[in-house]
Scaffold this active site. Structure first.
Site, PDB file in Angstrom:
ATOM      1  N   GLU A   1      44.288  42.912  37.137  1.00  0.00           N
ATOM      2  CA  GLU A   1      43.464  42.993  38.356  1.00  0.00           C
ATOM      3  C   GLU A   1      42.353  41.981  38.184  1.00  0.00           C
ATOM      4  O   GLU A   1      41.529  42.113  37.277  1.00  0.00           O
ATOM      5  CB  GLU A   1      42.870  44.394  38.533  1.00  0.00           C
ATOM      6  CG  GLU A   1      43.869  45.464  38.878  1.00  0.00           C
ATOM      7  CD  GLU A   1      44.520  45.272  40.222  1.00  0.00           C
ATOM      8  OE1 GLU A   1      43.996  44.497  41.051  1.00  0.00           O
ATOM      9  OE2 GLU A   1      45.589  45.869  40.446  1.00  0.00           O
TER      10      GLU A   1
ATOM     11  N   CYS B   1      34.694  43.157  42.804  1.00  0.00           N
ATOM     12  CA  CYS B   1      35.896  42.346  43.032  1.00  0.00           C
ATOM     13  C   CYS B   1      36.208  42.300  44.520  1.00  0.00           C
ATOM     14  O   CYS B   1      36.781  41.338  45.011  1.00  0.00           O
ATOM     15  CB  CYS B   1      37.062  42.919  42.262  1.00  0.00           C
ATOM     16  SG  CYS B   1      37.248  44.678  42.489  1.00  0.00           S
TER      17      CYS B   1
END
Ligand code: NAD
Length: 494
Positions: A249, A283
């Site tokens: 990720e 993020c």
């Protein structure tokens, strides 16, 4: 001075090197959280050897019983929510409202994992041969190495460790060096709840030392990594060469699109939260704002006024909207990108400097910053800055907005503000992201839904929800033939 320890082979121990690193409050550099062990490959070796033993024992506990343990983890996190939020804000800076949310995400993930103990479903399907059964079921895999970033000190380690443990694996934590305290408390909670003492290990230290040793360890078949795309590439190379199961990720360059028919009050609240929440260090943070030309000027005016009014400060003090960035090198990187934006001729309409004066002088603060007149392809429009810097791009219509959204190498999250239901559904289909929000900001994932990105944000796996349980378990197929004779599939029955 507080010294913290690794948790290896059922004991709290210092690093084999005898070395330490400091963890300081980014809102006040004079506030030393403590010293943490600067571990080396030898510590990882001991942790993995113990985790192999822990796996052998923990996997024998039936999955529903492992689920009971994870439910207790949820209860303990609930009881320690305020304490954990305070620890997190002290070591990484985001305001308490946000760190409380970070803990809540861990609690939700624990209770979800608790229910999954009774739902590790396989399939039973008719065999093509008579007197034969065919079925699939899930098996644990082994030791999982969990390498995590600084921005969600609790939530991300819980997204990884709870499903890994529920599936019957053991875990080795390598937390980011800026936030080691939070995971130390998480390990205490896991042990108190009843996770086998060798099924969980914690090795503090630096990425190039401990992270690298963990990722390349031959007895760690599963790696789950969250962090920058650059580090993820290194991790991916090693795991590819060693044939490891790997979940990545990584970075994002997420856009909020506001069309002429949008509810502008809502869109304004959304972009303030998306761009400047967690000081832009999510993020899923909104780092691009794509405005249709009919509302561009008046929306930008309102945004600049609102962003300039945000109150910077210590996240543990009431009234703080925006905390510091994580450390000096993060602030240097932001400064470099602001200069890149200026040099490219982008128009700075808010911020653009270190935030100083009073208590701000003690920490790594940076003003909420907005560039207007940014063009598709500009570096500040393409590259992840990971700070409170927003690039505004003007477009003519939804088609152009969608093209701009998709014109980056990342693909985590996107957001569209519109009152046109047709465009809302088109956005779900056409925006190249793992998550699209309509009339909500780019941030706000829920623990029971799959989370992750496409393109260079991820490698096809998801965290959260039901999908992550596939990552942490292996499908096994069993055939039981009770016909008493050789039955040849594809041959005898056709
Ligand atoms: P980072 O890549 O610097 O570090 C992440 C982790 O990797 C840390 O624990 C670090 O010690 C470790 N590490 C560093 N070098 C390593 C190596 N050679 N081998 C193994 N491990 C190593 O990232 P960061 O600054 O902590 O976090 C910010 C980044 O994380 C941003 O790019 C952000 O977008 C990304 N992020 C992504 C998600 C997501 O779900 N997609 C979530 C949060 C953060």
């Amino acid at each position: 001075m507080t010294d913290f320890l690794n948790y290896i082979a059922g004991e709290w121990v210092p690093a084999s090197t005898g070395a330490w690193f400091e963890n300081r409050n980014p809102a006040d550099a004079s506030d030393l959280v403590g010293r943490f062990p600067r571990s080396a490959a030898a510590d990882v070796d001991r942790a993995v050897a113990s985790a192999v033993r822990g796996f052998g024992a923990w996997k024998l506990l039936p999955a529903p019983a492992r689920g009971d343990v994870l439910r207790r983890v949820g209860d303990l996190l609930t009881a320690r929510k305020e304490e954990l939020a305070d620890i997190m804000t002290r070591e990484m800076g985001k305001p308490l409202t946000e760190t409380r949310g970070d803990v809540q995400e861990g609690i939700d993930t624990a209770y979800y994992a608790g229910t999954m103990g009774r739902q590790l479903f396989g399939h039973t399907v008719p065999s093509e041969l008579s007197n034969k059964w065919a079925m699939s079921f899930r098996r644990p895999i082994g030791v999982c190495g969990l390498v995590t970033p600084f921005n969600f000190p609790l939530a991300i380690p819980t997204w990884k460790s709870f499903p890994a443990l529920l599936c019957g694996n053991s875990v080795v934590f390598k937390p980011a060096e800026d936030v080691p305290h939070t995971v130390a408390v998480l390990v205490e909670v896991l042990l108190e709840a009843g996770v086998h003492p060798e099924a969980v290990q914690l090795v503090h230290g630096f990425g190039e030392e401990v992270g690298k040793a963990l990722v390349s360890h031959p007895d760690v078949p599963v790696i789950s990594f969250t962090g920058s795309t650059e580090t993820g590439s290194l991790v991916g190379e090693t795991c590819g060469r060693m044939h490891k199961r790997l979940s990545l990720e990584m970075g994002g360059k997420n856009a909020q699109i506001v069309l002429d028919d949008a509810n502008l009050d809502l869109a304004l609240e959304g972009v303030l939260w998306g761009a400047f929440g967690t000081t832009g260090q999510r993020c899923t943070a909104t780092s691009r704002l794509i405005l249709q030309d009919g509302i561009h000027d008046r929306f930008l005016d309102r945004l600049v006024t609102a962003a300039t009014a945000l109150r910077l400060g210590d996240g543990r003090k009431d009234g703080t909207d925006v905390g510091p960035v994580i450390n000096e090198s993060a602030r240097d990187k932001i400064e470099t990108y602001v200069q890149i934006g200026r040099d490219a001729g982008n128009t700075l309409v808010a911020g653009g400097q270190r935030a100083t004066g009073g208590v701000l002088d003690y920490g790594t603060f940076y003003q909420p910053t907005i560039f207007a007149g940014v063009k598709q392809g500009d570096r500040i429009e393409q590259e992840e800055i990971f700070g409170p810097v927003l690039s505004v791009i003007k477009v003519a219509d939804a088609d152009e907005a969608f093209r701009v959204n998709n014109g980056v190498k990342y693909g985590l999250s996107s957001s569209l503000y519109t009152s046109n239901v047709n465009l809302a559904f088109r956005a779900l289909n056409e925006l190249d992201n793992g998550i699209t929000y309509v009339n909500a900001p780019t941030i706000g994932a829920e623990a029971h839904m799959p989370f992750g990105g496409v393109k260079q944000t991820g490698n096809g796996h998801r965290e959260g929800g039901w999908e992550v349980y596939d990552f942490y378990s292996e499908t096994k197929v069993g055939y039981i033939d009770y016909s008493g004779r050789l039955q040849r599939a594809q041959i005898d029955n056709y």
